[in-house]
Design an enzyme around this catalytic site. Structure first.
Site, PDB file in Angstrom:
ATOM      1  N   LYS A  16       0.837  -1.202   0.000  1.00 15.44           N
ATOM      2  CA  LYS A  16       0.000   0.000   0.000  1.00 15.44           C
ATOM      3  C   LYS A  16       0.877   1.261   0.000  1.00 15.44           C
ATOM      4  CE  LYS A  16      -3.897  -2.225   2.318  1.00 15.44           C
ATOM      5  NZ  LYS A  16      -4.969  -2.020   3.322  1.00 15.44           N
TER       6      LYS A  16
ATOM      7  N   TYR B 269     -12.420  -2.645  -3.762  1.00 15.62           N
ATOM      8  CA  TYR B 269     -12.979  -2.706  -2.412  1.00 15.62           C
ATOM      9  C   TYR B 269     -14.511  -2.691  -2.419  1.00 15.62           C
ATOM     10  CZ  TYR B 269      -8.383  -2.106  -0.209  1.00 15.62           C
ATOM     11  OH  TYR B 269      -7.100  -2.291   0.248  1.00 15.62           O
TER      12      TYR B 269
ATOM     13  N   PHE C 124     -15.934   3.154   6.564  1.00 11.10           N
ATOM     14  CA  PHE C 124     -14.551   3.526   6.214  1.00 11.10           C
ATOM     15  C   PHE C 124     -14.271   3.434   4.710  1.00 11.10           C
ATOM     16  CE2 PHE C 124     -14.582  -0.939   7.626  1.00 11.10           C
ATOM     17  CZ  PHE C 124     -14.020  -1.590   6.517  1.00 11.10           C
TER      18      PHE C 124
ATOM     19  N   ARG D  12      -1.769 -14.689   4.133  1.00  8.90           N
ATOM     20  CA  ARG D  12      -2.482 -13.957   5.187  1.00  8.90           C
ATOM     21  C   ARG D  12      -1.866 -14.234   6.560  1.00  8.90           C
ATOM     22  NH1 ARG D  12      -6.733 -11.074   3.728  1.00  8.90           N
ATOM     23  NH2 ARG D  12      -7.865 -11.292   5.694  1.00  8.90           N
TER      24      ARG D  12
ATOM     25  N   THR E 285      -5.369  -7.722  10.680  1.00 10.61           N
ATOM     26  CA  THR E 285      -5.632  -6.533   9.844  1.00 10.61           C
ATOM     27  C   THR E 285      -5.127  -5.259  10.511  1.00 10.61           C
ATOM     28  OG1 THR E 285      -7.607  -7.640   9.012  1.00 10.61           O
ATOM     29  CG2 THR E 285      -7.455  -5.280   8.609  1.00 10.61           C
TER      30      THR E 285
ATOM     31  N   ARG F 188       2.691  -7.072   9.185  1.00  8.77           N
ATOM     32  CA  ARG F 188       2.009  -5.937   9.836  1.00  8.77           C
ATOM     33  C   ARG F 188       2.485  -5.773  11.281  1.00  8.77           C
ATOM     34  NH1 ARG F 188      -3.694  -7.789   7.401  1.00  8.77           N
ATOM     35  NH2 ARG F 188      -3.706  -6.620   5.442  1.00  8.77           N
TER      36      ARG F 188
ATOM     37  N   ASN G  59      -1.982  -0.255   6.892  1.00  9.01           N
ATOM     38  CA  ASN G  59      -1.539  -1.580   7.371  1.00  9.01           C
ATOM     39  C   ASN G  59      -0.623  -2.275   6.354  1.00  9.01           C
ATOM     40  OD1 ASN G  59      -3.495  -2.269   5.532  1.00  9.01           O
ATOM     41  ND2 ASN G  59      -4.610  -3.654   6.867  1.00  9.01           N
TER      42      ASN G  59
ATOM     43  N   HIS H 298      -2.012  -5.450   1.429  1.00 10.21           N
ATOM     44  CA  HIS H 298      -3.291  -6.130   1.239  1.00 10.21           C
ATOM     45  C   HIS H 298      -3.021  -7.491   0.616  1.00 10.21           C
ATOM     46  CE1 HIS H 298      -7.306  -7.096  -0.214  1.00 10.21           C
ATOM     47  NE2 HIS H 298      -6.709  -7.462  -1.333  1.00 10.21           N
TER      48      HIS H 298
ATOM     49  N   GLU I 266     -10.060  -9.697  -7.853  1.00  7.58           N
ATOM     50  CA  GLU I 266      -9.038  -8.656  -7.740  1.00  7.58           C
ATOM     51  C   GLU I 266      -7.984  -8.666  -8.852  1.00  7.58           C
ATOM     52  OE1 GLU I 266      -7.471  -9.242  -3.786  1.00  7.58           O
ATOM     53  OE2 GLU I 266      -9.380  -8.677  -2.858  1.00  7.58           O
TER      54      GLU I 266
HETATM   55  P1  CMP Z   1      -7.198  -4.771   3.353  1.00  8.26           P
HETATM   56  O1  CMP Z   1      -6.579  -6.096   3.524  1.00  8.26           O
HETATM   57  O2  CMP Z   1      -6.667  -3.874   2.289  1.00  8.26           O
HETATM   58  O3  CMP Z   1      -8.778  -4.971   3.090  1.00  8.26           O
HETATM   59  C1  CMP Z   1      -9.743  -4.005   3.450  1.00  8.26           C
HETATM   60  C2  CMP Z   1      -9.142  -2.888   4.234  1.00  8.26           C
HETATM   61  O4  CMP Z   1     -10.068  -2.098   4.931  1.00  8.26           O
HETATM   62  C3  CMP Z   1      -8.252  -3.457   5.315  1.00  8.26           C
HETATM   63  O5  CMP Z   1      -7.095  -3.994   4.742  1.00  8.26           O
HETATM   64  C4  CMP Z   1      -8.051  -2.253   6.218  1.00  8.26           C
HETATM   65  O6  CMP Z   1      -6.981  -1.418   5.759  1.00  8.26           O
HETATM   66  C5  CMP Z   1      -9.365  -1.515   6.018  1.00  8.26           C
HETATM   67  N1  CMP Z   1     -10.234  -1.634   7.207  1.00  8.26           N
HETATM   68  C6  CMP Z   1     -10.791  -2.753   7.677  1.00  8.26           C
HETATM   69  N2  CMP Z   1     -11.535  -2.462   8.777  1.00  8.26           N
HETATM   70  C7  CMP Z   1     -11.413  -1.126   8.969  1.00  8.26           C
HETATM   71  C8  CMP Z   1     -11.931  -0.222   9.947  1.00  8.26           C
HETATM   72  N3  CMP Z   1     -12.724  -0.637  10.934  1.00  8.26           N
HETATM   73  N4  CMP Z   1     -11.588   1.079   9.833  1.00  8.26           N
HETATM   74  C9  CMP Z   1     -10.789   1.513   8.846  1.00  8.26           C
HETATM   75  N5  CMP Z   1     -10.257   0.696   7.893  1.00  8.26           N
HETATM   76  C10 CMP Z   1     -10.572  -0.607   7.966  1.00  8.26           C
END
Ligand code: CMP
Length: 152
Positions: free
Chosen positions: A13, A53, A61, A89, A95, A106, A116, A119, A130
């Protein structure tokens, strides 16, 4: 031996690229034994970010997520290996970086849930949704690297 040869899509990211962690992150996947079969640096459009997404489009969010992932260059890669989606993962950790175990990507490099670092597709269905956002079929390299007993 039962093998489940899979592919997954990963993104370094904008925070990962900006912090010059791209190489270290790709190294973690390579050292684990995953094979990079496609790779590029790009800046995502809003349309593509919304498509990527789309499963989160009703979440509070969602707009922040789209704004963030389009805010700077990212690295997209397709990794291949045995049970690759789950293995990737596990390597990423939770996450929310502030809760991820030390030793995970992470856990080692992130303190937040938005920034984070990486992805990764969370299922074969997510991967199928994707990967075409980032790669044409002809950009995926099918060639073997050579003898690869550690991958399988
Ligand atoms: P990612 O693996 O890119 O997939 C979806 C993304 O949404 C996740 O990583 C986080 O960066 C983001 N995400 C998930 N939950 C939240 C949350 N509660 N608030 C903000 N961002 C979130």
């Amino acid at each position: 031996m039962v093998r489940k040869l899979e592919r997954t899509l990963i993104l370094v990211k904008p925070d990962g690229v900006k912090r010059r962690l791209s190489g270290k992150i790709l190294t973690r996947f390579e050292e684990k034994g995953m094979k990079i079969v496609a790779l590029k640096l790009l800046k995502l459009t809003t349309e593509k970010a919304e498509l990527h997404y789309s499963v989160h489009k009703e979440k509070p969010f969602f707009r922040d997520l789209v704004n963030y992932i389009t805010s700077g260059p990212i690295i997209a890669a397709i990794l291949e290996g045995n049970n690759c989606i789950n293995a990737t993962r596990n390597l990423l950790g939770a996450t929310d970086g502030s809760k991820a175990q030390p030793g995970t990507i992470r856990g080692d490099y992130s303190m937040g849930i938005e920034k984070n670092i990486v992805h990764a597709s969370d299922s074969p269905e997510s991967y199928q949704h994707e990967f075409p956002i980032y790669f044409k079929k002809e950009e995926i390299i099918e060639a073997q690297y050579g003898d690869e007993p550690h991958i399988y």
